[in-house]
Design a protein around this motif. Sequence first.
Motif, mmCIF file in Angstrom:
data_model
loop_
_atom_site.group_PDB
_atom_site.id
_atom_site.type_symbol
_atom_site.label_atom_id
_atom_site.label_comp_id
_atom_site.label_asym_id
_atom_site.label_seq_id
_atom_site.Cartn_x
_atom_site.Cartn_y
_atom_site.Cartn_z
ATOM 1 N N MET A 1 34.942 0.037 64.479
ATOM 2 C CA MET A 1 35.856 -0.507 65.476
ATOM 3 C C MET A 1 35.780 0.362 66.727
ATOM 4 S SD MET A 1 39.894 -1.389 65.292
ATOM 5 C CE MET A 1 40.593 0.220 65.160
ATOM 6 N N THR A 2 35.617 -0.260 67.850
ATOM 7 C CA THR A 2 35.605 0.422 69.137
ATOM 8 C C THR A 2 36.931 0.159 69.828
ATOM 9 O OG1 THR A 2 33.218 0.299 69.359
ATOM 10 C CG2 THR A 2 34.457 0.549 71.375
ATOM 11 N N THR A 3 37.577 1.224 70.252
ATOM 12 C CA THR A 3 38.890 1.114 70.877
ATOM 13 C C THR A 3 38.783 1.302 72.388
ATOM 14 O OG1 THR A 3 39.340 3.477 70.727
ATOM 15 C CG2 THR A 3 39.934 2.119 68.804
ATOM 16 N N LYS A 4 39.874 1.084 73.067
ATOM 17 C CA LYS A 4 39.923 1.322 74.520
ATOM 18 C C LYS A 4 39.639 2.798 74.797
ATOM 19 C CE LYS A 4 40.999 0.018 78.764
ATOM 20 N NZ LYS A 4 42.013 -0.746 79.392
ATOM 21 N N ASP A 5 40.137 3.692 73.946
ATOM 22 C CA ASP A 5 39.842 5.119 74.108
ATOM 23 C C ASP A 5 38.347 5.393 74.014
ATOM 24 O OD1 ASP A 5 42.444 5.930 74.532
ATOM 25 O OD2 ASP A 5 42.801 6.457 72.435
ATOM 26 N N ASP A 6 37.661 4.681 73.118
ATOM 27 C CA ASP A 6 36.205 4.825 73.016
ATOM 28 C C ASP A 6 35.534 4.405 74.314
ATOM 29 O OD1 ASP A 6 36.097 5.785 70.375
ATOM 30 O OD2 ASP A 6 36.125 3.754 69.559
ATOM 31 N N LEU A 7 36.007 3.318 74.895
ATOM 32 C CA LEU A 7 35.413 2.839 76.141
ATOM 33 C C LEU A 7 35.665 3.819 77.284
ATOM 34 C CD1 LEU A 7 36.251 -0.950 75.846
ATOM 35 C CD2 LEU A 7 34.048 0.173 75.433
ATOM 36 N N LEU A 8 36.841 4.410 77.316
ATOM 37 C CA LEU A 8 37.120 5.425 78.333
ATOM 38 C C LEU A 8 36.259 6.665 78.102
ATOM 39 C CD1 LEU A 8 40.993 5.024 78.561
ATOM 40 C CD2 LEU A 8 39.261 4.191 80.180
ATOM 41 N N PHE A 9 36.030 6.994 76.841
ATOM 42 C CA PHE A 9 35.123 8.090 76.491
ATOM 43 C C PHE A 9 33.728 7.799 77.051
ATOM 44 C CE2 PHE A 9 31.634 9.212 73.696
ATOM 45 C CZ PHE A 9 31.748 10.589 73.607
ATOM 46 N N ALA A 75 26.612 11.012 69.166
ATOM 47 C CA ALA A 75 26.763 10.101 68.022
ATOM 48 C C ALA A 75 27.830 9.052 68.319
ATOM 49 C CB ALA A 75 27.112 10.897 66.763
ATOM 50 N N ARG A 76 28.944 9.479 68.885
ATOM 51 C CA ARG A 76 30.012 8.537 69.236
ATOM 52 C C ARG A 76 29.526 7.573 70.317
ATOM 53 N NH1 ARG A 76 35.976 10.203 71.647
ATOM 54 N NH2 ARG A 76 36.863 8.108 71.615
ATOM 55 N N PHE A 120 39.490 -10.785 83.881
ATOM 56 C CA PHE A 120 40.379 -10.057 82.980
ATOM 57 C C PHE A 120 40.504 -10.740 81.624
ATOM 58 C CE2 PHE A 120 42.566 -8.044 86.855
ATOM 59 C CZ PHE A 120 41.697 -6.960 86.812
ATOM 60 N N ARG A 121 40.408 -12.063 81.588
ATOM 61 C CA ARG A 121 40.417 -12.765 80.298
ATOM 62 C C ARG A 121 39.152 -12.431 79.496
ATOM 63 N NH1 ARG A 121 42.622 -17.010 83.307
ATOM 64 N NH2 ARG A 121 40.598 -18.065 83.464
ATOM 65 N N ILE A 122 38.022 -12.389 80.175
ATOM 66 C CA ILE A 122 36.771 -12.015 79.499
ATOM 67 C C ILE A 122 36.881 -10.582 78.973
ATOM 68 C CG2 ILE A 122 34.299 -11.568 79.810
ATOM 69 C CD1 ILE A 122 34.365 -13.774 82.009
ATOM 70 N N HIS A 123 37.440 -9.707 79.785
ATOM 71 C CA HIS A 123 37.618 -8.304 79.390
ATOM 72 C C HIS A 123 38.508 -8.211 78.158
ATOM 73 C CE1 HIS A 123 39.715 -4.336 79.784
ATOM 74 N NE2 HIS A 123 38.460 -3.937 79.816
ATOM 75 N N LYS A 124 39.640 -8.913 78.183
ATOM 76 C CA LYS A 124 40.547 -8.876 77.035
ATOM 77 C C LYS A 124 39.867 -9.438 75.791
ATOM 78 C CE LYS A 124 45.060 -10.201 75.276
ATOM 79 N NZ LYS A 124 44.568 -9.993 73.948
ATOM 80 N N HIS A 125 39.117 -10.514 75.955
ATOM 81 C CA HIS A 125 38.405 -11.091 74.814
ATOM 82 C C HIS A 125 37.402 -10.085 74.244
ATOM 83 C CE1 HIS A 125 35.397 -13.930 72.942
ATOM 84 N NE2 HIS A 125 36.493 -14.129 72.244
ATOM 85 N N ALA A 126 36.696 -9.389 75.129
ATOM 86 C CA ALA A 126 35.739 -8.369 74.677
ATOM 87 C C ALA A 126 36.459 -7.273 73.906
ATOM 88 C CB ALA A 126 34.985 -7.784 75.867
ATOM 89 N N LEU A 127 37.603 -6.814 74.419
ATOM 90 C CA LEU A 127 38.376 -5.776 73.714
ATOM 91 C C LEU A 127 38.825 -6.279 72.351
ATOM 92 C CD1 LEU A 127 40.592 -4.280 76.572
ATOM 93 C CD2 LEU A 127 38.475 -3.351 75.601
ATOM 94 N N ASP A 128 39.255 -7.533 72.295
ATOM 95 C CA ASP A 128 39.661 -8.121 71.018
ATOM 96 C C ASP A 128 38.483 -8.152 70.040
ATOM 97 O OD1 ASP A 128 42.217 -8.471 72.006
ATOM 98 O OD2 ASP A 128 41.949 -10.638 72.416
ATOM 99 N N LEU A 129 37.328 -8.574 70.514
ATOM 100 C CA LEU A 129 36.146 -8.621 69.646
ATOM 101 C C LEU A 129 35.748 -7.226 69.171
ATOM 102 C CD1 LEU A 129 33.916 -11.218 71.543
ATOM 103 C CD2 LEU A 129 35.091 -11.540 69.341
ATOM 104 N N LEU A 130 35.793 -6.263 70.051
ATOM 105 C CA LEU A 130 35.448 -4.880 69.672
ATOM 106 C C LEU A 130 36.407 -4.362 68.618
ATOM 107 C CD1 LEU A 130 34.492 -3.393 73.138
ATOM 108 C CD2 LEU A 130 32.946 -3.748 71.195
ATOM 109 N N GLY A 131 37.676 -4.707 68.751
ATOM 110 C CA GLY A 131 38.678 -4.254 67.791
ATOM 111 C C GLY A 131 38.553 -4.935 66.449
ATOM 112 N N GLU A 132 38.081 -6.169 66.448
ATOM 113 C CA GLU A 132 37.935 -6.924 65.199
ATOM 114 C C GLU A 132 36.740 -6.482 64.382
ATOM 115 O OE1 GLU A 132 37.785 -11.026 66.272
ATOM 116 O OE2 GLU A 132 39.870 -11.079 66.894
ATOM 117 N N GLU A 133 35.725 -5.903 65.030
ATOM 118 C CA GLU A 133 34.508 -5.532 64.303
ATOM 119 C C GLU A 133 34.769 -4.513 63.209
ATOM 120 O OE1 GLU A 133 31.345 -4.428 66.910
ATOM 121 O OE2 GLU A 133 31.262 -6.401 67.813
ATOM 122 N N GLY A 134 35.808 -3.712 63.400
ATOM 123 C CA GLY A 134 36.092 -2.682 62.412
ATOM 124 C C GLY A 134 36.959 -3.167 61.270
ATOM 125 N N THR A 135 37.485 -4.391 61.385
ATOM 126 C CA THR A 135 38.385 -4.880 60.328
ATOM 127 C C THR A 135 37.692 -5.801 59.381
ATOM 128 O OG1 THR A 135 39.114 -6.697 61.757
ATOM 129 C CG2 THR A 135 40.433 -4.662 61.752
#
Length: 135
Positions: A1-9, A75-76, A120-135
């Motif tokens: 799962m990739t989080t917003k913190d990962d993207l800021l990293f 690695a991250r 911003f909708r595309i961005h939010k959708h991307a964040l949602d998809l990134l968050g779902e990959e880890g679940t």
Amino acid sequence: MTTKDDLLFLHDFEFRQRQREREIEHLREKAGLHAVQYDKILAQGGAQRDAMAEHAAAVDEAERRYAKETLEDKARYLRIVDDIMRLPPREMEIIRLRYQEAHSWGWIRRRTHYEKSHLFRIHKHALDLLGEEGT
């Protein structure tokens, strides 16, 4: 799962790498200045020699710490980029432009020709998809 913190990293990755390299170079230069006087200091012994040894140990410790941090960060970084590459093309482009290349929202909007709200909708959708990959 990739989080917003990962993207800021990801956004700050290159900056952190350059900062570590500058700090190591500074420590090495400082040690180099002392190395010129090394023979003289060894002959005198005492506190100066001890201070030089402590500085050399500090340089070694910093280099080991930075090497470890760099490996962990790389690695991250690779894990995050791998997750981004799995996104649909439109979402991948927005995330890559914003976080990997560090462009402003205005620049991305002009480049992609999306309206601000759609971007911003595309961005939010991307964040949602990134968050779902880890679940």
